[in-house]
Write an enzyme that holds these catalytic residues in place. Structure first.
Site, mmCIF file in Angstrom:
data_model
loop_
_atom_site.group_PDB
_atom_site.id
_atom_site.type_symbol
_atom_site.label_atom_id
_atom_site.label_comp_id
_atom_site.label_asym_id
_atom_site.label_seq_id
_atom_site.Cartn_x
_atom_site.Cartn_y
_atom_site.Cartn_z
ATOM 1 N N GLU A 1 9.997 2.737 14.060
ATOM 2 C CA GLU A 1 10.618 3.070 12.783
ATOM 3 C C GLU A 1 10.714 4.578 12.638
ATOM 4 O O GLU A 1 9.980 5.320 13.280
ATOM 5 C CB GLU A 1 9.763 2.539 11.631
ATOM 6 C CG GLU A 1 9.646 1.041 11.629
ATOM 7 C CD GLU A 1 9.298 0.518 10.256
ATOM 8 O OE1 GLU A 1 10.216 0.313 9.457
ATOM 9 O OE2 GLU A 1 8.109 0.328 9.981
ATOM 10 N N GLY B 1 2.321 -10.871 10.357
ATOM 11 C CA GLY B 1 3.262 -10.397 11.376
ATOM 12 C C GLY B 1 3.488 -11.421 12.481
ATOM 13 O O GLY B 1 4.616 -11.635 12.925
ATOM 14 N N GLN C 1 -9.088 -7.916 -2.652
ATOM 15 C CA GLN C 1 -9.354 -6.883 -1.644
ATOM 16 C C GLN C 1 -10.753 -6.289 -1.863
ATOM 17 O O GLN C 1 -11.477 -6.014 -0.910
ATOM 18 C CB GLN C 1 -8.280 -5.796 -1.715
ATOM 19 C CG GLN C 1 -8.431 -4.703 -0.678
ATOM 20 C CD GLN C 1 -8.253 -5.180 0.774
ATOM 21 O OE1 GLN C 1 -7.287 -5.853 1.088
ATOM 22 N NE2 GLN C 1 -9.203 -4.838 1.645
ATOM 23 N N LYS D 1 12.551 -7.860 0.184
ATOM 24 C CA LYS D 1 11.437 -8.561 -0.480
ATOM 25 C C LYS D 1 10.212 -7.654 -0.481
ATOM 26 O O LYS D 1 9.577 -7.449 0.547
ATOM 27 C CB LYS D 1 11.120 -9.870 0.247
ATOM 28 C CG LYS D 1 10.002 -10.644 -0.451
ATOM 29 C CD LYS D 1 8.925 -10.969 0.541
ATOM 30 C CE LYS D 1 7.576 -11.317 0.019
ATOM 31 N NZ LYS D 1 6.963 -10.666 -1.078
ATOM 32 N N ASN E 1 0.795 -1.245 0.000
ATOM 33 C CA ASN E 1 0.000 0.000 0.000
ATOM 34 C C ASN E 1 0.816 1.278 0.000
ATOM 35 O O ASN E 1 0.308 2.321 -0.399
ATOM 36 C CB ASN E 1 -1.000 -0.012 1.176
ATOM 37 C CG ASN E 1 -0.337 0.075 2.518
ATOM 38 O OD1 ASN E 1 0.710 -0.534 2.736
ATOM 39 N ND2 ASN E 1 -0.926 0.811 3.420
ATOM 40 N N CYS F 1 -2.774 1.926 6.824
ATOM 41 C CA CYS F 1 -2.815 1.358 8.181
ATOM 42 C C CYS F 1 -3.301 2.402 9.166
ATOM 43 O O CYS F 1 -3.809 2.060 10.227
ATOM 44 C CB CYS F 1 -1.438 0.851 8.580
ATOM 45 S SG CYS F 1 -0.146 2.053 8.308
ATOM 46 N N GLU G 1 5.438 -3.704 11.931
ATOM 47 C CA GLU G 1 4.400 -2.667 11.851
ATOM 48 C C GLU G 1 3.201 -3.286 11.171
ATOM 49 O O GLU G 1 3.324 -3.808 10.055
ATOM 50 C CB GLU G 1 4.885 -1.447 11.055
ATOM 51 C CG GLU G 1 5.896 -0.579 11.783
ATOM 52 C CD GLU G 1 5.383 0.012 13.081
ATOM 53 O OE1 GLU G 1 4.160 0.062 13.283
ATOM 54 O OE2 GLU G 1 6.213 0.395 13.910
ATOM 55 N N GLY H 1 3.088 -5.152 7.436
ATOM 56 C CA GLY H 1 2.035 -5.880 6.739
ATOM 57 C C GLY H 1 0.911 -6.180 7.710
ATOM 58 O O GLY H 1 0.726 -5.481 8.708
ATOM 59 N N SER H 2 0.180 -7.245 7.437
ATOM 60 C CA SER H 2 -0.998 -7.546 8.253
ATOM 61 C C SER H 2 -0.612 -8.222 9.574
ATOM 62 O O SER H 2 0.490 -8.767 9.704
ATOM 63 C CB SER H 2 -1.926 -8.476 7.463
ATOM 64 O OG SER H 2 -1.248 -9.686 7.209
HETATM 65 P P1 NAP Z 1 0.550 -8.930 4.111
HETATM 66 O O1 NAP Z 1 -0.316 -9.797 3.302
HETATM 67 O O2 NAP Z 1 0.783 -9.253 5.535
HETATM 68 O O3 NAP Z 1 1.969 -8.914 3.339
HETATM 69 C C1 NAP Z 1 3.032 -8.098 3.758
HETATM 70 C C2 NAP Z 1 4.321 -8.657 3.207
HETATM 71 O O4 NAP Z 1 4.596 -9.918 3.835
HETATM 72 C C3 NAP Z 1 4.284 -8.927 1.711
HETATM 73 O O5 NAP Z 1 5.552 -8.642 1.156
HETATM 74 C C4 NAP Z 1 3.996 -10.412 1.670
HETATM 75 O O6 NAP Z 1 4.403 -11.040 0.495
HETATM 76 C C5 NAP Z 1 4.827 -10.878 2.830
HETATM 77 N N1 NAP Z 1 4.479 -12.218 3.314
HETATM 78 C C6 NAP Z 1 3.299 -12.876 3.179
HETATM 79 N N2 NAP Z 1 3.383 -14.084 3.759
HETATM 80 C C7 NAP Z 1 4.624 -14.200 4.274
HETATM 81 C C8 NAP Z 1 5.315 -15.199 4.982
HETATM 82 N N3 NAP Z 1 4.753 -16.371 5.285
HETATM 83 N N4 NAP Z 1 6.592 -14.977 5.362
HETATM 84 C C9 NAP Z 1 7.181 -13.807 5.087
HETATM 85 N N5 NAP Z 1 6.589 -12.818 4.390
HETATM 86 C C10 NAP Z 1 5.325 -13.001 3.997
HETATM 87 O O7 NAP Z 1 0.079 -7.419 4.065
HETATM 88 P P2 NAP Z 1 -0.387 -6.559 2.781
HETATM 89 O O8 NAP Z 1 -1.727 -7.042 2.345
HETATM 90 O O9 NAP Z 1 0.728 -6.510 1.785
HETATM 91 O O10 NAP Z 1 -0.507 -5.094 3.418
HETATM 92 C C11 NAP Z 1 -1.632 -4.631 4.081
HETATM 93 C C12 NAP Z 1 -1.397 -4.677 5.582
HETATM 94 O O11 NAP Z 1 -0.245 -3.917 5.924
HETATM 95 C C13 NAP Z 1 -2.548 -4.055 6.365
HETATM 96 O O12 NAP Z 1 -2.834 -4.865 7.477
HETATM 97 C C14 NAP Z 1 -1.973 -2.717 6.814
HETATM 98 O O13 NAP Z 1 -2.550 -2.186 7.984
HETATM 99 C C15 NAP Z 1 -0.540 -3.075 7.023
HETATM 100 N N6 NAP Z 1 0.299 -1.873 6.997
HETATM 101 C C16 NAP Z 1 0.849 -1.441 8.173
HETATM 102 C C17 NAP Z 1 1.629 -0.295 8.193
HETATM 103 C C18 NAP Z 1 2.262 0.181 9.459
HETATM 104 O O14 NAP Z 1 3.263 0.870 9.394
HETATM 105 N N7 NAP Z 1 1.726 -0.157 10.611
HETATM 106 C C19 NAP Z 1 1.843 0.417 7.013
HETATM 107 C C20 NAP Z 1 1.265 -0.055 5.838
HETATM 108 C C21 NAP Z 1 0.494 -1.214 5.838
HETATM 109 P P3 NAP Z 1 3.383 -11.248 -0.757
HETATM 110 O O15 NAP Z 1 3.015 -9.892 -1.198
HETATM 111 O O16 NAP Z 1 4.198 -11.997 -1.719
HETATM 112 O O17 NAP Z 1 2.210 -12.005 -0.211
#
Ligand code: NAP
Length: 478
Positions: A459, A230, A328, A172, A149, A281, A247, A225-226
Site C-alpha cells: 500500500e 484477514g 479490548q 466498509k 485504530n 499494528c 495488511e 485488520g487482524s
Molecule cells: P478486525 O476485527 O479484523 O476488523 C477489521 C475490519 O474487518 C473491520 O471493518 C471489521 O468489521 C471487518 N470484518 C470483521 N469480520 C469480517 C468478515 N467476516 N468479513 C469481512 N470483514 C470483516 O480488526 P480490528 O480489530 O478492527 O483492527 C485491529 C487489527 O488491525 C490489529 O490486528 C492490527 O494489527 C491490524 N492493523 C493492521 C494495520 C496494517 O497496516 N498492517 C494497520 C492497522 C491495524 P467490524 O468492525 O464490523 O467487525
C-alpha cells in the site's frame, strides 16, 4: 439524535437499524448514531459502483486530480475538528488525532498528483513492424474494509489511490469508529464525487463485509485488520479469484544494543510501545535488549512510564488515552495474567485506572524477564503492553527479532554503522527503523510487511498502483 446515513448511488440512505458510537474516554458520551446497512443496501452500493465504473475509469487525470485535491484541502482545513472527532471516537490523544487527520489530507493530495502521473511503457517488439504497449487500467469496483485504530488515515490511503487510478469504491469502515469514515464520505460528496463512484456502507463485518467479499462484481478487496479476519477475507477472495490485498497484525521488535544512545532508545521504546495506547499494528511490543545496557534501559523506561499522563483523550496534557472499548481492555488484562503465569515479571502498570469520567483506562504495562516463547511475546495484544527480552549480543538479538510469525516493522537502536547496516539487510520485516520508533511512517512511500503481517502488493506511495490497477499489453501490426 440524528442518524448518520450510508451513501449509496449519490444519495444518503437510512437503515432499519443504527449503532451508537461511544467515546471510550467517557462512555456516557455518544459520538453519534450510525445506520447499519443490510446486505440489500450493500448490493445496491455495488450495483451503483458498477454502473459508475466505465465513466469514472474514462475520466481525465485532471478530473481525478481536482476531486482528490479538493478533498485533501478540505480535510486539512478541518484538521482540528476531524482530529477532535477521531480522538473522541477512538481514544488517541488530540495531538495524535489531529496529526492523523493531517496525514489523511496529505494522502489525498499525494494521490491527486499520482492521478496525473499514470504512465505506461512502449517496448520494442522482438517481431519486425509490431508495436508493444503496456498500460495500466482500473480494476473496476473495489471493496475497502478498514480497522478502527486509524479511522481516517487508513480509509484515506485506500480510497485516494482507488479513485486516483480510476476505480469506483464501496467502503466498509470498522463498526467501532464510523465517525471519521462518515466525515470522509460527506467531504467526498460535497466535493462533487459523481454518483456511485464512492459509496459508504456502515455495518457489521459479518453482513456488510461478507456481502462485499462474495459479490462477483467486486473486482478487488483491500483489507486492513487482524490476521484472523484477514485469513477469511483471503479465502473468500481466492474462492472467486478476486484480487486481494491484506495488511494485518504485528509483534514488532525493537532491538537495543549496548552501544545505543540511551535517551534515543528509551524514547523509541516508550513512543513505539505505548503511544496511541499501543493500538498500532507497528507498535514495539518486544523490546530486545543486550545485557550490557539492559538494567539502565529498564530503569529509564520505568521512570518514563511512571510520568506518563493517562487520561481523557481530549484533555490537555494527556499522553495516553483510553483503550478503545471494554472487550479490548479485557483482552489486555487477560494477557497480563497470561504473562505473569508464564513467569514474566510485571515491572510496572497494567492496572485499570479510574478517571473523572468513566472510560476504558489502563496503566501502560511493562514486563521484564520475558522470553520469546511466551505467548505475550508471540501473540499480538494490541494494547499498551510491552515485554523486555534480555539477550547476550547482536546475533542473538537479530535471531529473536526475526523469530515471529509477523514481519511488519522492525527497529534497532545502535550507534554502530556495521550493526545498523546488517540489521537493515537481515531484519525479516517490510519496514526497518534505525534509531526511530517502529511506529511512525511517511505517507508517500510503501507501507506493509512480510510473513504473516501482509499479503498481496504494498500500500501507499506509487507502489499502490500495483493493487489498484491491472496491466494490459497491446500489440499492433501495421
Ligand atoms: P478486525 O476485527 O479484523 O476488523 C477489521 C475490519 O474487518 C473491520 O471493518 C471489521 O468489521 C471487518 N470484518 C470483521 N469480520 C469480517 C468478515 N467476516 N468479513 C469481512 N470483514 C470483516 O480488526 P480490528 O480489530 O478492527 O483492527 C485491529 C487489527 O488491525 C490489529 O490486528 C492490527 O494489527 C491490524 N492493523 C493492521 C494495520 C496494517 O497496516 N498492517 C494497520 C492497522 C491495524 P467490524 O468492525 O464490523 O467487525
Amino acid at each position: 439524535m440524528t442518524v448518520h446515513k450510508n451513501l449509496v448511488a449519490g444519495g444518503w440512505q437510512d437503515a432499519s437499524q443504527a449503532k451508537e458510537n461511544i467515546n471510550p474516554s467517557d462512555i456516557s458520551d455518544i459520538v453519534g448514531q450510525y445506520a447499519q446497512a443490510d446486505s440489500a443496501t450493500v448490493e445496491a452500493a455495488i450495483a451503483a459502483a458498477k454502473a459508475a465504473a466505465p465513466a469514472w475509469g474514462g475520466s481525465t487525470p485532471q478530473q481525478r486530480f481536482d476531486l482528490l485535491d479538493a478533498v485533501g484541502t478540505e480535510i486539512l482545513a478541518r484538521k482540528d475538528e476531524l482530529g477532535n472527532l477521531l480522538s473522541r471516537e477512538e481514544g488517541k490523544t488530540l495531538p495524535e488525532g489531529i496529526g492523523e487527520a493531517m496525514r489523511a489530507g496529505a494522502v489525498f493530495k499525494f494521490f491527486a498528483g499520482e492521478a496525473l502521473r499514470i504512465a505506461g511503457e512502449k517496448i520494442a517488439s522482438v517481431r519486425p513492424g509490431v508495436d508493444v504497449e503496456i498500460t495500466r487500467e482500473p480494476l473496476g469496483v473495489v471493496g475497502i474494509i478498514t480497522p478502527w485504530n486509524f479511522p481516517i488515515a487508513i480509509p484515506a490511503w485506500k480510497i485516494a489511490p482507488a479513485l486516483a487510478y480510476g476505480n469506483t469504491v464501496v467502503f466498509k469502515p470498522a463498526s467501532l469508529a464510523p465517525g471519521c469514515a462518515w466525515a470522509i464520505a460527506d467531504i467526498l460528496a460535497k466535493a462533487g464525487v459523481p454518483d456511485g463512484v464512492f459509496n459508504l456502507v456502515m455495518g457489521s463485518g459479518g453482513v456488510v463485509g461478507n456481502t462485499l467479499l462474495d459479490h462477483t462484481d467486486v473486482a478487488g478487496i483491500s483489507f486492513t485488520g487482524s490476521v484472523d479476519t484477514g485469513r477469511q477475507v483471503a479465502a473468500h477472495c481466492a474462492a472467486r479469484l478476486a484480487k486481494v490485498q491484506l495488511e494485518m497484525g504485528g509483534k514488532n521488535p525493537l532491538v537495543v544494543l549496548d552501544d545505543a544512545n540511551l535517551d534515543v532508545a528509551v524514547n523509541c521504546a516508550v513512543q513505539g510501545a505505548f503511544f496511541s495506547t499501543g493500538q498500532r499494528c507497528t507498535a514495539s511490543s518486544r523490546l530486545i535488549v543486550t545485557a550490557g545496557i539492559h538494567d539502565r534501559f529498564v530503569d529509564a523506561v520505568l521512570s518514563s512510564l511512571q510520568s506518563l499522563k493517562v487520561d481523557d483523550a481530549l484533555a490537555a496534557g494527556t499522553q495516553i488515552g483510553p483503550v478503545v472499548d471494554g472487550d479490548q481492555l479485557d483482552k489486555n488484562l487477560e494477557y497480563l495474567e497470561i504473562g505473569k503465569s508464564e513467569g514474566a515479571k510485571l515491572a510496572w502498570g497494567g492496572e485499570r485506572l479510574s478517571r473523572d469520567k468513566d472510560g476504558f483506562y489502563m496503566a501502560p504495562a511493562l514486563f521484564t524477564e520475558a522470553n520469546n516463547s511466551m505467548r505475550i511475546s508471540r501473540e499480538e495484544i494490541f494494547g499498551p503492553v510491552a515485554s523486555v527480552i534480555r539477550v547476550k549480543d547482536y546475533d542473538e538479538a537479530l535471531a529473536v527479532a526475526n523469530d515471529t510469525e509477523f514481519g511488519l516493522s522492525s527497529g534497532i537502536c545502535t550507534t554502530s554503522l556495521k550493526h545498523a547496516s546488517h540489521y537493515k539487510a537481515n531484519a525479516e520485516a517490510g519496514m526497518v527503523m534505525v534509531n526511530l520508533p517502529t511506529a511512525g511512517v511517511d505517507y508517500h512511500v510503501p507501507f506493509g510487511g512480510t510473513k504473516g503481517s501482509s499479503y498481496g502488493s504494498r500500500e501507499q506511495g506509487r507502489y499502490a498502483a500495483e493493487f489498484y490497477t491491472t496491466v494490459k499489453t497491446a500489440y499492433t501490426a501495421p
